[in-house]
Design a protein around this motif. Structure first.
Motif, PDB file in Angstrom:
ATOM      1  N   SER A 115     -29.545  11.123  -0.557  1.00 21.97           N
ATOM      2  CA  SER A 115     -28.891  11.968  -1.358  1.00 21.97           C
ATOM      3  C   SER A 115     -29.549  13.080  -1.854  1.00 21.97           C
ATOM      4  CB  SER A 115     -27.853  11.461  -2.248  1.00 21.97           C
ATOM      5  OG  SER A 115     -27.214  11.963  -3.078  1.00 21.97           O
ATOM      6  N   ILE A 116     -30.775  12.815  -2.573  1.00 18.95           N
ATOM      7  CA  ILE A 116     -31.565  13.806  -3.441  1.00 18.95           C
ATOM      8  C   ILE A 116     -32.208  14.852  -2.467  1.00 18.95           C
ATOM      9  CG2 ILE A 116     -33.427  14.218  -4.820  1.00 18.95           C
ATOM     10  CD1 ILE A 116     -32.952  11.580  -6.201  1.00 18.95           C
ATOM     11  N   PHE A 117     -32.836  14.129  -1.513  1.00 11.50           N
ATOM     12  CA  PHE A 117     -33.587  15.206  -0.493  1.00 11.50           C
ATOM     13  C   PHE A 117     -33.054  15.568   0.657  1.00 11.50           C
ATOM     14  CE2 PHE A 117     -36.562  12.426  -3.189  1.00 11.50           C
ATOM     15  CZ  PHE A 117     -37.403  13.566  -3.598  1.00 11.50           C
ATOM     16  N   LEU A 118     -32.106  14.936   1.194  1.00  8.65           N
ATOM     17  CA  LEU A 118     -31.494  15.259   2.507  1.00  8.65           C
ATOM     18  C   LEU A 118     -30.053  15.821   2.235  1.00  8.65           C
ATOM     19  CD1 LEU A 118     -32.807  12.591   4.876  1.00  8.65           C
ATOM     20  CD2 LEU A 118     -33.919  14.589   4.478  1.00  8.65           C
ATOM     21  N   GLY A 119     -29.428  15.562   1.074  1.00 11.22           N
ATOM     22  CA  GLY A 119     -28.301  15.981   0.748  1.00 11.22           C
ATOM     23  C   GLY A 119     -27.170  15.029   1.574  1.00 11.22           C
ATOM     24  N   GLU A 120     -27.492  13.871   1.968  1.00 11.63           N
ATOM     25  CA  GLU A 120     -26.440  13.029   2.612  1.00 11.63           C
ATOM     26  C   GLU A 120     -25.502  12.531   1.609  1.00 11.63           C
ATOM     27  OE1 GLU A 120     -28.615  10.048   4.467  1.00 11.63           O
ATOM     28  OE2 GLU A 120     -29.746  11.076   5.820  1.00 11.63           O
ATOM     29  N   THR A 121     -24.390  12.668   2.225  1.00  5.32           N
ATOM     30  CA  THR A 121     -23.216  12.179   1.314  1.00  5.32           C
ATOM     31  C   THR A 121     -22.639  10.990   1.776  1.00  5.32           C
ATOM     32  OG1 THR A 121     -21.492  13.455   2.559  1.00  5.32           O
ATOM     33  CG2 THR A 121     -22.634  14.596   0.484  1.00  5.32           C
ATOM     34  N   THR A 122     -22.282  10.045   1.074  1.00 10.27           N
ATOM     35  CA  THR A 122     -21.331   8.706   1.087  1.00 10.27           C
ATOM     36  C   THR A 122     -19.901   8.664   0.399  1.00 10.27           C
ATOM     37  OG1 THR A 122     -22.713   7.542  -0.201  1.00 10.27           O
ATOM     38  CG2 THR A 122     -23.323   7.608   1.973  1.00 10.27           C
ATOM     39  N   THR A 123     -19.194   8.112   0.914  1.00 14.62           N
ATOM     40  CA  THR A 123     -17.913   7.697   0.248  1.00 14.62           C
ATOM     41  C   THR A 123     -18.035   6.756  -0.733  1.00 14.62           C
ATOM     42  OG1 THR A 123     -17.129   6.206   1.703  1.00 14.62           O
ATOM     43  CG2 THR A 123     -16.497   8.358   2.346  1.00 14.62           C
ATOM     44  N   PRO A 124     -17.203   6.572  -1.836  1.00 17.93           N
ATOM     45  CA  PRO A 124     -17.382   5.316  -2.787  1.00 17.93           C
ATOM     46  C   PRO A 124     -17.148   4.180  -2.035  1.00 17.93           C
ATOM     47  CG  PRO A 124     -15.933   7.086  -3.643  1.00 17.93           C
ATOM     48  CD  PRO A 124     -16.215   7.626  -2.294  1.00 17.93           C
ATOM     49  N   LEU A 125     -16.401   4.081  -0.963  1.00 15.71           N
ATOM     50  CA  LEU A 125     -16.269   2.510  -0.189  1.00 15.71           C
ATOM     51  C   LEU A 125     -17.645   2.314   0.431  1.00 15.71           C
ATOM     52  CD1 LEU A 125     -14.454   0.289   0.475  1.00 15.71           C
ATOM     53  CD2 LEU A 125     -13.774   1.720   2.567  1.00 15.71           C
ATOM     54  N   GLN A 126     -18.394   3.520   0.987  1.00 13.48           N
ATOM     55  CA  GLN A 126     -19.626   3.141   1.738  1.00 13.48           C
ATOM     56  C   GLN A 126     -20.542   2.605   0.676  1.00 13.48           C
ATOM     57  OE1 GLN A 126     -19.456   7.178   3.798  1.00 13.48           O
ATOM     58  NE2 GLN A 126     -20.737   5.835   5.224  1.00 13.48           N
ATOM     59  N   LYS A 127     -20.718   3.128  -0.407  1.00 12.84           N
ATOM     60  CA  LYS A 127     -21.626   2.853  -1.433  1.00 12.84           C
ATOM     61  C   LYS A 127     -21.391   1.476  -2.023  1.00 12.84           C
ATOM     62  CE  LYS A 127     -22.474   7.419  -3.801  1.00 12.84           C
ATOM     63  NZ  LYS A 127     -21.547   8.325  -2.646  1.00 12.84           N
ATOM     64  N   LEU A 128     -19.953   1.119  -2.294  1.00  7.45           N
ATOM     65  CA  LEU A 128     -19.597  -0.130  -2.644  1.00  7.45           C
ATOM     66  C   LEU A 128     -20.008  -1.440  -1.494  1.00  7.45           C
ATOM     67  CD1 LEU A 128     -18.015  -1.990  -4.499  1.00  7.45           C
ATOM     68  CD2 LEU A 128     -16.017  -1.601  -3.303  1.00  7.45           C
ATOM     69  N   CYS A 129     -19.945  -0.863  -0.321  1.00  9.08           N
ATOM     70  CA  CYS A 129     -20.256  -1.853   0.855  1.00  9.08           C
ATOM     71  C   CYS A 129     -21.780  -2.020   0.821  1.00  9.08           C
ATOM     72  CB  CYS A 129     -19.765  -1.232   2.152  1.00  9.08           C
ATOM     73  SG  CYS A 129     -18.091  -1.533   2.289  1.00  9.08           S
ATOM     74  N   ILE A 130     -22.634  -1.354   0.617  1.00 12.31           N
ATOM     75  CA  ILE A 130     -24.066  -1.224   0.718  1.00 12.31           C
ATOM     76  C   ILE A 130     -24.462  -2.108  -0.572  1.00 12.31           C
ATOM     77  CG2 ILE A 130     -26.230  -0.067   0.210  1.00 12.31           C
ATOM     78  CD1 ILE A 130     -24.947   2.377   1.811  1.00 12.31           C
ATOM     79  N   LEU A 131     -23.873  -1.847  -1.916  1.00 12.69           N
ATOM     80  CA  LEU A 131     -24.090  -2.821  -2.688  1.00 12.69           C
ATOM     81  C   LEU A 131     -23.638  -4.382  -2.655  1.00 12.69           C
ATOM     82  CD1 LEU A 131     -23.073  -0.297  -5.866  1.00 12.69           C
ATOM     83  CD2 LEU A 131     -25.250  -1.072  -5.062  1.00 12.69           C
ATOM     84  N   LEU A 132     -22.372  -4.555  -1.864  1.00 12.05           N
ATOM     85  CA  LEU A 132     -21.874  -5.829  -1.579  1.00 12.05           C
ATOM     86  C   LEU A 132     -23.018  -6.387  -0.694  1.00 12.05           C
ATOM     87  CD1 LEU A 132     -19.694  -7.834  -1.564  1.00 12.05           C
ATOM     88  CD2 LEU A 132     -18.647  -6.740   0.458  1.00 12.05           C
ATOM     89  N   SER A 133     -23.636  -5.887   0.360  1.00 11.73           N
ATOM     90  CA  SER A 133     -24.737  -6.254   1.243  1.00 11.73           C
ATOM     91  C   SER A 133     -25.863  -6.787   0.647  1.00 11.73           C
ATOM     92  CB  SER A 133     -24.789  -5.350   2.218  1.00 11.73           C
ATOM     93  OG  SER A 133     -26.064  -5.985   3.028  1.00 11.73           O
ATOM     94  N   THR A 134     -26.181  -5.737  -0.424  1.00 15.02           N
ATOM     95  CA  THR A 134     -27.364  -6.223  -1.264  1.00 15.02           C
ATOM     96  C   THR A 134     -27.298  -7.340  -2.352  1.00 15.02           C
ATOM     97  OG1 THR A 134     -28.261  -3.658  -1.529  1.00 15.02           O
ATOM     98  CG2 THR A 134     -28.982  -5.238  -3.254  1.00 15.02           C
ATOM     99  N   ALA A 135     -25.980  -7.376  -2.898  1.00  7.83           N
ATOM    100  CA  ALA A 135     -25.487  -8.644  -3.409  1.00  7.83           C
ATOM    101  C   ALA A 135     -25.650  -9.793  -2.797  1.00  7.83           C
ATOM    102  CB  ALA A 135     -24.161  -8.375  -4.193  1.00  7.83           C
ATOM    103  N   GLY A 136     -25.323  -9.859  -1.622  1.00 10.56           N
ATOM    104  CA  GLY A 136     -25.308 -11.036  -0.734  1.00 10.56           C
ATOM    105  C   GLY A 136     -26.601 -11.388  -0.556  1.00 10.56           C
ATOM    106  N   VAL A 137     -27.595 -10.598  -0.391  1.00  7.88           N
ATOM    107  CA  VAL A 137     -29.211 -11.138  -0.163  1.00  7.88           C
ATOM    108  C   VAL A 137     -29.566 -11.691  -1.786  1.00  7.88           C
ATOM    109  CG1 VAL A 137     -31.502 -10.362   0.393  1.00  7.88           C
ATOM    110  CG2 VAL A 137     -29.644  -9.425   1.597  1.00  7.88           C
ATOM    111  N   SER A 138     -29.476 -10.875  -2.465  1.00  7.93           N
ATOM    112  CA  SER A 138     -29.953 -11.389  -3.849  1.00  7.93           C
ATOM    113  C   SER A 138     -29.103 -12.854  -4.377  1.00  7.93           C
ATOM    114  CB  SER A 138     -29.346 -10.194  -4.915  1.00  7.93           C
ATOM    115  OG  SER A 138     -29.914  -9.251  -4.753  1.00  7.93           O
TER     116      SER A 138
END
Length: 314
Positions: A115-138
């Motif tokens: 997001s900082i260096f490439l200006g890539e954008t994601t929706t709130p739902l995409q962010k939530l799903c990535i956090l969900l996946s991370t939470a699964g591993v943790s």
């Protein structure tokens, strides 16, 4: 460079995660015969030797003339050289479980850097799903009785640095793929890792007088077979990762990273008869749901964008 919206990069991202997950079995086997750093050195040595064959035969053409080699060198410094060195030393001062928990946050770090260096954008739902996946591993590691021991500061810092470095590789690769082919990037990365690790391992063993311990695993046929397989895996995953990053955004690829944890659990249960508990299943469900959810959100976003384009043309 315009984004290619075909399904192939996403299919390959899943395959890449499966291969990485299965490779953990081979890593476990090699560690019975050699130290982690030695195993890593032989792994890239095997990948380098395998890579040389199609190049020498003329099947793979490389051309680095007139291209920004400094970017390629920086990329290789991030990954695999920097990442594996930081991870190896981090695990000397921290547990493997702590390494697993921290590495689960790599997709989040990738999301932020992209997001900082490439200006890539994601929706709130995409962010939530990535956090969900991370939470699964943790969740899996925490339920195994693991936690992060903040008293082991040096190990935690090195593992966090490894996480950030890998995220940096994912972001920088998006830029480097504009100047180099996938084969050129992968060959340079593998070659740089091989030379760096070999020189470092030989130096460490020479100073400590343990060169025989470095060479002795080569007398074991099982070790050699596993290392050759790991070398092939290393080369294939490098090619796949660089190809995928040349086609889709870094933040989107990061969603697939944690799938390797699910594969490693399944393969450990199937091949090594390791116990699978309810929290393994629940954590795996969270990981898979996060990956599927992030890509469903992506598909909806693309459909909405496509509809707007049609409406503007009408």
């Amino acid at each position: 460079m315009g984004e290619r919206t075909g399904k192939l990069p996403y299919i390959l991202a899943v395959i890449n995660a499966v291969i990485i997950g299965l490779s953990f079995l081979l890593v476990k086997l090699t560690l019975q015969y050699a130290a982690p750093l030695d195993t890593l050195t032989y792994r890239f040595a095997a990948a380098f030797c395998i890579m040389i064959i199609p190049i020498a035969a003329g099947f793979v053409k490389l051309n680095y003339r007139g291209k920004p080699l400094h970017l390629l060198l920086l990329l290789a410094t991030f990954y695999p050289v920097g990442y594996f060195m930081l991870q190896t030393y981090g695990l000397q001062f921290a547990t493997s479980a702590e390494g697993g928990i921290i590495s689960a946050f790599t997709p989040v770090a990738t999301l932020v850097l992209a997001s900082i260096f490439l200006g890539e954008t994601t929706t709130p739902l995409q962010k939530l799903c990535i956090l969900l996946s991370t939470a699964g591993v943790s969740f899996i590691f925490v339920m195994k009785g693991s936690s992060i021991d903040l008293s082991q500061t040096s190990g935690i810092v090195l593992l966090v640095a490894a996480c950030i470095v890998f995220a940096g590789y994912s972001v920088l690769a998006r830029v480097v793929t504009r100047h180099f082919t996938v084969a050129e990037i992968s060959c340079f990365m593998v070659g740089a890792a091989f030379v760096s690790l070999l020189l470092y391992s030989l130096s460490v063993h020479s100073f400590s007088g343990t060169l025989p311990a470095f060479v002795s695993p080569l007398t074991n046929a099982t070790f050699v077979a596993c290392i050759l397989c790991l070398g092939a895996v290393q080369l294939v995953t490098a090619l796949l990762a660089n190809y995928i990053l040349s086609r889709i955004e870094a933040s989107k690829m990061s969603a697939f990273a944690n799938l390797s944890t699910v594969v490693s659990i399944a393969s450990g249960a199937f091949f090594l008869q390791e116990t699978v508990t309810w929290y393994h299943l629940l954590g795996s469900f969270l990981i898979i749901a996060g990956v599927i959810g992030s890509n469903v959100a992506l598909s909806r976003r693309r459909s909405a964008t496509y509809r707007k384009q049609l409406e503007s043309q009408a």
